[in-house]
Design a protein around this motif. Structure first.
Motif, PDB file in Angstrom:
ATOM      1  N   TRP A 142       6.665  16.945  40.226  1.00 43.34           N
ATOM      2  CA  TRP A 142       5.747  16.022  40.872  1.00 43.34           C
ATOM      3  C   TRP A 142       4.905  15.300  39.737  1.00 43.34           C
ATOM      4  N   LEU A 143       5.496  14.106  39.718  1.00 41.55           N
ATOM      5  CA  LEU A 143       4.807  13.367  38.500  1.00 41.55           C
ATOM      6  C   LEU A 143       4.876  14.015  37.191  1.00 41.55           C
ATOM      7  N   PRO A 144       6.248  14.190  36.816  1.00 41.02           N
ATOM      8  CA  PRO A 144       6.301  14.495  35.472  1.00 41.02           C
ATOM      9  C   PRO A 144       6.071  13.865  34.457  1.00 41.02           C
ATOM     10  N   ALA A 145       5.639  14.077  33.190  1.00 42.49           N
ATOM     11  CA  ALA A 145       5.374  13.075  32.089  1.00 42.49           C
ATOM     12  C   ALA A 145       6.141  13.502  30.726  1.00 42.49           C
ATOM     13  N   GLY A 146       5.635  13.984  29.670  1.00 47.36           N
ATOM     14  CA  GLY A 146       6.370  14.409  28.620  1.00 47.36           C
ATOM     15  C   GLY A 146       7.089  15.334  28.636  1.00 47.36           C
ATOM     16  N   MET A 147       8.272  15.260  27.584  1.00 47.63           N
ATOM     17  CA  MET A 147       9.197  16.480  27.417  1.00 47.63           C
ATOM     18  C   MET A 147       9.614  16.787  25.963  1.00 47.63           C
ATOM     19  N   ASN A 148      10.391  17.672  25.691  1.00 46.77           N
ATOM     20  CA  ASN A 148      10.685  18.066  24.362  1.00 46.77           C
ATOM     21  C   ASN A 148      12.031  19.053  24.556  1.00 46.77           C
ATOM     22  N   ILE A 149      12.698  19.025  23.678  1.00 40.47           N
ATOM     23  CA  ILE A 149      14.013  19.904  23.457  1.00 40.47           C
ATOM     24  C   ILE A 149      13.897  20.534  22.041  1.00 40.47           C
ATOM     25  N   ASP A 150      14.019  21.830  22.122  1.00 43.10           N
ATOM     26  CA  ASP A 150      13.994  22.636  21.120  1.00 43.10           C
ATOM     27  C   ASP A 150      15.463  22.913  20.342  1.00 43.10           C
ATOM     28  N   ARG A 151      15.588  23.564  19.267  1.00 42.23           N
ATOM     29  CA  ARG A 151      16.882  23.696  18.561  1.00 42.23           C
ATOM     30  C   ARG A 151      17.839  24.457  19.259  1.00 42.23           C
ATOM     31  N   ASP A 152      17.300  25.327  20.294  1.00 45.66           N
ATOM     32  CA  ASP A 152      18.498  25.997  21.329  1.00 45.66           C
ATOM     33  C   ASP A 152      18.926  25.249  22.318  1.00 45.66           C
ATOM     34  N   ASP A 153      18.419  23.946  22.341  1.00 45.30           N
ATOM     35  CA  ASP A 153      18.678  22.989  23.533  1.00 45.30           C
ATOM     36  C   ASP A 153      18.095  23.639  24.960  1.00 45.30           C
ATOM     37  N   LEU A 154      16.814  24.285  24.730  1.00 45.43           N
ATOM     38  CA  LEU A 154      15.910  24.456  25.903  1.00 45.43           C
ATOM     39  C   LEU A 154      15.344  23.234  25.864  1.00 45.43           C
ATOM     40  N   ILE A 155      15.034  22.951  27.408  1.00 47.13           N
ATOM     41  CA  ILE A 155      14.235  21.428  27.792  1.00 47.13           C
ATOM     42  C   ILE A 155      12.934  21.860  28.414  1.00 47.13           C
ATOM     43  N   TYR A 156      11.964  21.225  27.831  1.00 49.54           N
ATOM     44  CA  TYR A 156      10.544  21.488  28.427  1.00 49.54           C
ATOM     45  C   TYR A 156      10.103  20.152  28.977  1.00 49.54           C
ATOM     46  N   VAL A 157       9.540  20.246  30.254  1.00 51.54           N
ATOM     47  CA  VAL A 157       9.045  19.157  31.000  1.00 51.54           C
ATOM     48  C   VAL A 157       7.826  19.482  31.500  1.00 51.54           C
ATOM     49  N   ALA A 158       6.765  18.430  31.195  1.00 51.00           N
ATOM     50  CA  ALA A 158       5.313  18.545  31.461  1.00 51.00           C
ATOM     51  C   ALA A 158       5.226  18.093  32.994  1.00 51.00           C
ATOM     52  N   ASP A 159       5.059  18.992  33.814  1.00 50.88           N
ATOM     53  CA  ASP A 159       5.306  18.838  35.368  1.00 50.88           C
ATOM     54  C   ASP A 159       3.507  18.504  35.737  1.00 50.88           C
ATOM     55  N   GLN A 160       3.320  17.397  35.629  1.00 52.50           N
ATOM     56  CA  GLN A 160       1.556  17.220  35.808  1.00 52.50           C
ATOM     57  C   GLN A 160       1.094  17.770  36.999  1.00 52.50           C
ATOM     58  N   TYR A 161       1.525  17.312  38.115  1.00 51.39           N
ATOM     59  CA  TYR A 161       0.858  17.768  39.299  1.00 51.39           C
ATOM     60  C   TYR A 161       1.243  19.069  39.985  1.00 51.39           C
ATOM     61  N   ASN A 162       2.155  19.623  39.343  1.00 46.61           N
ATOM     62  CA  ASN A 162       2.683  21.222  39.562  1.00 46.61           C
ATOM     63  C   ASN A 162       1.917  22.020  38.971  1.00 46.61           C
ATOM     64  N   HIS A 163       0.900  21.451  37.843  1.00 48.40           N
ATOM     65  CA  HIS A 163       0.357  22.181  36.762  1.00 48.40           C
ATOM     66  C   HIS A 163       1.195  23.038  35.977  1.00 48.40           C
ATOM     67  N   ARG A 164       2.266  22.720  35.574  1.00 46.09           N
ATOM     68  CA  ARG A 164       3.189  23.738  35.085  1.00 46.09           C
ATOM     69  C   ARG A 164       3.868  22.951  33.610  1.00 46.09           C
ATOM     70  N   ILE A 165       4.586  23.868  33.000  1.00 45.82           N
ATOM     71  CA  ILE A 165       5.816  23.360  32.264  1.00 45.82           C
ATOM     72  C   ILE A 165       7.036  23.746  32.644  1.00 45.82           C
ATOM     73  N   ASP A 166       8.009  23.076  33.074  1.00 47.31           N
ATOM     74  CA  ASP A 166       9.249  23.642  33.581  1.00 47.31           C
ATOM     75  C   ASP A 166      10.156  23.567  32.233  1.00 47.31           C
ATOM     76  N   ILE A 167      10.946  24.836  32.342  1.00 45.62           N
ATOM     77  CA  ILE A 167      11.984  25.016  31.231  1.00 45.62           C
ATOM     78  C   ILE A 167      13.475  25.115  31.863  1.00 45.62           C
ATOM     79  N   TYR A 168      14.129  24.452  31.012  1.00 40.88           N
ATOM     80  CA  TYR A 168      15.684  24.235  31.393  1.00 40.88           C
ATOM     81  C   TYR A 168      16.545  24.493  30.604  1.00 40.88           C
TER      82      TYR A 168
END
Length: 353
Positions: free
Chosen positions: A310-336
């Motif tokens: 719900w209106l995601p914003a920034g993101m980052n991918i670490d050395r293990d290829d884990l994907i982090y997405v700032a999920d703004q209006y869900n008030h959470r960080i989603d990890i893939y």
């Protein structure tokens, strides 16, 4: 019917038994959320979400009982996350304009801390965040128009950008090999480059326009293992790619609602195999492109369920290829997890032990 009075001691004992029984119960195995769907080979898998300090710093049984009795809670919850960054030590940094501070979720040591509450390093509206090889933390503050550098433990070191240098700094990355920090200025439509050790200004590149190397309200930035820079040129609806010295290399993207097009692009990141990920807040998804800008896959969609945004914003991918997405209006960080060849090899090796 005669009422039975339960004494406080009996109540605590009953609660303890119930909590222990609940903890010992084996929950059903969740169904994996993956993209693309079978029979195609899965490439992206939803892992989990982080929304509060409890997700890394769980409470013990007695703390839970005390909260139940007293009604008091000491949980820090994500309010409005914008940028996210995972460092090499398992510390997840989240810029949260709702606090406004940088929230630090130490996933390995199970601790929660906050950066930027007071002193010369106090933050007004943190937006971008990253770290260097030494664990120093770099943050952009769009209200104070400066970059702020902290040591490994969150102690203020120095500010970046003299008065008038920035108009709205947002995205930020560090090149450890060159000791450079790159900061995207949304309102000045450029990228400023500084020495990462002392904060000395080196040069900038860009300027407003639609030509190659020019920007129209750029926001975020990513860097790959070779030092190439990927700038989210938000209102030109494209990604532009530069070498470490700001020389234009290539671009891709256009405005529209078709596959591979953008409507409100924000976060950007690159995985270990060179794939480029773009968050689109209007589509509530993440699109994945090859190095030439060809769309490979997208995942997500609108909603509050796991694997939705719900209106995601920034993101980052670490050395293990884990994907982090700032999920703004869900008030959470989603990890893939990107199911890369490196990941699959590691899983195979672990199964053989």
């Amino acid at each position: 019917m005669k009422r039975t009075r339960i004494k406080r001691k009996q109540f605590l004992g009953l609660m303890t038994v119930l909590l222990i029984a609940t903890a010992c119960a084996t929950p059903p195995k969740p169904v994996d959320i993956i993209w693309p769907l079978p029979p195609e080979e899965p490439r992206i898998k939803y892992v989990k979400s982080i929304s509060s300090s409890e997700d890394v710093q769980p409470k013990g049984v007695w703390e839970t009982i005390e909260e139940f009795i007293t009604g008091s809670k000491s949980v820090a919850r994500i309010a409005k996350p914008y940028a996210v960054h995972m460092d090499r030590e398992g510390r997840l940094f989240v810029t949260d304009s709702g606090w406004p501070t940088v929230l630090v979720f130490d996933t390995k040591n199970h601790q929660f801390t906050v950066i930027g509450l007071e002193g010369p390093g106090v933050l007004a509206k943190p937006m971008g965040v990253t770290t260097d090889a030494a664990g120093r933390v770099y943050v952009t503050d769009t209200l104070e128009n400066r970059g702020v550098v902290y040591d490994h433990d969150g102690n203020f070191l120095f500010g970046i950008g003299e008065k008038g240098r920035f108009d709205q700094p947002v995205g930020i990355v560090v090149n450890d090999a060159l000791n450079r920090v790159y900061i995207v200025d949304t309102k000045k439509h450029n990228v400023s480059v500084f020495d990462s050790k002392e904060g000395k200004f080196l040069f900038d590149f860009g300027g407003r326009g639609v030509e190659d190397g020019q920007f129209n309200w750029p926001t975020n930035i990513a860097i790959d293992k070779d030092g190439k820079l990927f700038v989210m040129d938000t209102f030109n609806f494209r990604v532009q790619i530069f070498d470490p010295d700001g020389k234009f290399l290539s671009k891709f993207g256009s405005v529209g609602t078709g596959l591979g097009q953008f409507a409100k692009p924000k976060g950007i990141a690159v995985d270990s195999e060179g794939h480029i990920y773009v968050v689109d807040a209007a589509f509530n998804n993440v699109q994945i492109f090859d190095p030439q800008g060809q769309l490979l896959l997208f995942f997500g969609g609108f909603g509050s369920q796991p694997g939705r945004f719900w209106l995601p914003a920034g993101m980052n991918i670490d050395r293990d290829d884990l994907i982090y997405v700032a999920d703004q209006y869900n008030h959470r960080i989603d990890i893939y997890q990107y199911l890369s060849e490196k990941y699959k090899a590691a899983q195979t090796a672990a199964m053989k032990k």
